[in-house]
Write an enzyme that holds these catalytic residues in place. Structure first.
Site, PDB file in Angstrom:
ATOM      1  N   LYS A 170       0.840  -1.205   0.000  1.00  0.00           N
ATOM      2  CA  LYS A 170       0.000   0.000   0.000  1.00  0.00           C
ATOM      3  C   LYS A 170       0.877   1.258   0.000  1.00  0.00           C
ATOM      4  CE  LYS A 170      -3.859  -0.296   2.535  1.00  0.00           C
ATOM      5  NZ  LYS A 170      -4.559  -0.364   3.841  1.00  0.00           N
ATOM      6  N   ASN A 190     -23.558   7.907  13.882  1.00  0.00           N
ATOM      7  CA  ASN A 190     -23.810   6.775  12.985  1.00  0.00           C
ATOM      8  C   ASN A 190     -25.046   5.987  13.423  1.00  0.00           C
ATOM      9  OD1 ASN A 190     -21.810   7.445  11.245  1.00  0.00           O
ATOM     10  ND2 ASN A 190     -20.484   5.694  11.642  1.00  0.00           N
ATOM     11  N   CYS A 214     -18.728   0.986   7.537  1.00  0.00           N
ATOM     12  CA  CYS A 214     -18.865   1.835   8.733  1.00  0.00           C
ATOM     13  C   CYS A 214     -20.178   1.620   9.474  1.00  0.00           C
ATOM     14  CB  CYS A 214     -18.729   3.297   8.344  1.00  0.00           C
ATOM     15  SG  CYS A 214     -17.141   3.651   7.583  1.00  0.00           S
TER      16      CYS A 214
HETATM   17  C1  UGA Z   1     -21.117   6.717   6.962  1.00  0.00           C
HETATM   18  C2  UGA Z   1     -21.620   8.062   7.526  1.00  0.00           C
HETATM   19  O1  UGA Z   1     -22.594   8.609   6.636  1.00  0.00           O
HETATM   20  C3  UGA Z   1     -20.457   9.046   7.683  1.00  0.00           C
HETATM   21  O2  UGA Z   1     -20.921  10.259   8.279  1.00  0.00           O
HETATM   22  C4  UGA Z   1     -19.410   8.403   8.589  1.00  0.00           C
HETATM   23  O3  UGA Z   1     -18.281   9.266   8.764  1.00  0.00           O
HETATM   24  C5  UGA Z   1     -18.945   7.102   7.959  1.00  0.00           C
HETATM   25  O4  UGA Z   1     -20.069   6.213   7.805  1.00  0.00           O
HETATM   26  C6  UGA Z   1     -17.938   6.490   8.886  1.00  0.00           C
HETATM   27  O5  UGA Z   1     -18.279   6.102   9.990  1.00  0.00           O
HETATM   28  O6  UGA Z   1     -16.732   6.493   8.549  1.00  0.00           O
HETATM   29  P1  UGA Z   1     -20.502   5.839   4.498  1.00  0.00           P
HETATM   30  O7  UGA Z   1     -20.198   4.508   5.105  1.00  0.00           O
HETATM   31  O8  UGA Z   1     -19.564   6.400   3.492  1.00  0.00           O
HETATM   32  O9  UGA Z   1     -20.615   6.965   5.642  1.00  0.00           O
HETATM   33  O10 UGA Z   1     -21.905   5.669   3.794  1.00  0.00           O
HETATM   34  P2  UGA Z   1     -23.332   6.405   3.789  1.00  0.00           P
HETATM   35  O11 UGA Z   1     -23.364   7.417   2.724  1.00  0.00           O
HETATM   36  O12 UGA Z   1     -23.671   6.825   5.145  1.00  0.00           O
HETATM   37  O13 UGA Z   1     -24.285   5.201   3.357  1.00  0.00           O
HETATM   38  C7  UGA Z   1     -24.315   4.021   4.136  1.00  0.00           C
HETATM   39  C8  UGA Z   1     -25.354   3.045   3.643  1.00  0.00           C
HETATM   40  O14 UGA Z   1     -26.661   3.521   3.932  1.00  0.00           O
HETATM   41  C9  UGA Z   1     -25.326   2.762   2.150  1.00  0.00           C
HETATM   42  O15 UGA Z   1     -25.440   1.349   1.959  1.00  0.00           O
HETATM   43  C10 UGA Z   1     -26.549   3.485   1.616  1.00  0.00           C
HETATM   44  O16 UGA Z   1     -27.075   2.870   0.474  1.00  0.00           O
HETATM   45  C11 UGA Z   1     -27.492   3.372   2.793  1.00  0.00           C
HETATM   46  N1  UGA Z   1     -28.539   4.410   2.840  1.00  0.00           N
HETATM   47  C12 UGA Z   1     -28.205   5.724   3.012  1.00  0.00           C
HETATM   48  C13 UGA Z   1     -29.876   4.071   2.747  1.00  0.00           C
HETATM   49  O17 UGA Z   1     -30.227   2.886   2.597  1.00  0.00           O
HETATM   50  N2  UGA Z   1     -30.824   5.039   2.796  1.00  0.00           N
HETATM   51  C14 UGA Z   1     -30.505   6.355   2.960  1.00  0.00           C
HETATM   52  O18 UGA Z   1     -31.432   7.182   3.013  1.00  0.00           O
HETATM   53  C15 UGA Z   1     -29.162   6.693   3.063  1.00  0.00           C
END
Ligand code: UGA
Length: 439
Positions: free
Chosen positions: A37, A214, A266
């Site tokens: 990496k 989260n 996450c």
């Molecule tokens: C998430 C959090 O949104 C971030 O704020 C946080 O910093 C991050 O985890 C972390 O802990 O590092 P991320 O894992 O990139 O970020 O993804 P999200 O955009 O939150 O989406 C997560 C999941 O939820 C996806 O599978 C998405 O499809 C789903 N989702 C999201 C839904 O099913 N419905 C929604 O309305 C929104």
């Protein structure tokens, strides 16, 4: 003072943080125990897909402000401030967080720390971890009490990592001394001046802000998914319900998208680690709430499989199914705990022939699910299919013309696991369109 900064752990979070700190003008040394990496990053190559990050990485490898190493000794010599960005995945044997990478980073770095410096944790950890690590660092470091710890949780979203780091919606500083607060405020001066609100607090609150944020996001998703089930039982439409709820500013429309539920590296593991920690603390009300959120999410995948089976005239045996999407969400090649691949693999085990296409996550999907078939385009994945499943809402799929797919499928049947396609367009092209939470 101009601080020299190190970032320990060059995964998704660490690589983003390192490149963004270089962009803010600092000299940065990134560190990872994985030599492959480090070699890739040193050549400006990212091990994952993240819009906007690779150009920033290259820019600062070339400017000389950003370098990578595998040596803790070099990190200790170089840095005034060390950010800890290593992963805290779910343990194999329980819901709890696996802190072995974080512990190894502290055990590896602290014995080399022989002058004043600040160790800043960014990894998501169970409440109480920062306090434990602060004591351990003082025990191990030759500089003893001159080495301080602070906790500064990270809230970035995959797919928006650079923007979320350079313009975060808040900055949480868990500190024990004015000096630690001053150093962090100096490092983030540009970000704070640009308007990021700062919350200065103790270690436990800082750790809990991340877990609670989260957990709240997952609760919001599971809430609307529970409503989707009520909608299905009554003939109502969850997308219209959510749109109407969103007009209430106390509720808001974001993270109210019903469908297959949340996945990724996450939200699922952070929710479970939080359940494990509040269980340890004996806070029953929080445990029950969080367990329901997790259970509702898991049931979405089962519900999707049931709906797909129903659309295959009640059996998967001998049916060809085209799956659109493998990443856990669009604009990412991350397949960790991906709802799309979970469903695809389960349906295949139940007897269907499944062909998957994703714009970016094909290599990762092939490596982890070698028994699934893969195609180079949506049309190829749908070729001869009795059913097409839309499981990750890439723009490419939203823009798809149903007439083009009509020419290759065996049956015009679509199940939209993300409520992201326009039912009117698909139905007018002669397709049977079904989705979770809609009539
Ligand atoms: C998430 C959090 O949104 C971030 O704020 C946080 O910093 C991050 O985890 C972390 O802990 O590092 P991320 O894992 O990139 O970020 O993804 P999200 O955009 O939150 O989406 C997560 C999941 O939820 C996806 O599978 C998405 O499809 C789903 N989702 C999201 C839904 O099913 N419905 C929604 O309305 C929104």
């Amino acid at each position: 003072m101009v601080y020299r900064i190190t970032v320990v752990g060059a995964g998704y979070l660490g690589a983003t943080h390192a490149a963004c700190l270089a962009e803010l003008g600092f000299e940065v040394l990134g560190m990872d125990v994985d030599a492959t990496k480090v070699a890739a990053l040193s050549e400006g190559r990212l091990p994952c897909y993240e819009p906007g990050l690779e150009p920033l990485l290259r820019k600062h490898i070339e400017s000389g402000r950003l370098r990578f190493t595998t040596s803790y000794g070099e990190v200790a010599d170089f840095g005034d401030v060390h950010f800890l960005c290593v992963g805290t995945p779910q343990r194999q044997d329980s819901f709890a967080a696996d802190l072995s990478y974080l512990d190894a980073a502290v055990e590896g770095l602290a014995p080399h720390l022989n002058r004043t410096c600040l160790l800043v944790g960014k990894s998501t950890v169970p409440v109480g971890t920062a306090d434990r690590l602060a004591s351990r660092v003082v025990e191990l470091a030759p500089a003893g009490e001159l080495v301080e710890v602070a906790w500064n949780p990270e809230f970035l979203r995959e797919g928006h990592g650079v923007a979320d780091t350079l313009a975060p919606d808040r900055m949480v500083l868990g500190i024990r001394t004015e000096r630690a607060e001053r150093v962090l405020r100096e490092i983030y001066a540009a970000v704070i001046t640009a308007g990021a609100p700062v919350v200065v607090t103790d270690f436990s609150t800082a750790e809990l802000v991340k877990s609670a944020a989260n957990a709240f996001l997952t609760a919001k998703i599971s809430f609307i998914n529970a409503m989707a089930e009520v909608c299905e039982a009554t003939g109502a439409d969850v997308t219209q319900l959510a749109a109407a709820l969103a007009h209430d500013p106390r509720i808001g429309g974001r993270f109210l998208h019903a469908g297959l539920g949340f996945g990724g590296g996450c939200l699922p593991k952070d929710l479970r680690a939080f359940i494990a920690r509040v269980e340890e603390l004996g806070v029953d009300a929080a445990v029950a709430l969080l367990q329901d959120v997790d259970a509702i999410n898991t049931q979405r995948r089962t519900r999707m499989i049931d709906l797909a089976r129903e659309q295959c005239d009640k059996t998967f045996t001998g049916r060809r199914i085209g799956v659109l999407g493998a990443a856990f969400k669009p604009n990412s090649d991350d397949i960790r705990d991906s709802p799309a691949l979970h469903v695809a693999a389960a349906i295949q085990r139940l007897g269907a022939q499944v062909t998957v296409y994703d714009p970016k996550a094909m290599d990762n999907a092939r490596a982890q699910f070698p028994l699934l078939s893969y195609a180079d385009s949506a049309v190829e994945a749908a070729n001869g299919a009795h059913l097409v499943l839309h499981l990750t809402e890439w723009q490419e799929f939203r823009d798809m013309d149903p007439v083009v797919l009509s020419a290759v499928v065996a049956q015009k049947r679509m199940v939209d696991g993300r409520n992201a396609l326009d039912p009117a367009i698909w139905r007018s092209a002669g397709w049977t369109y079904r989705a979770l939470g809609r009539p």
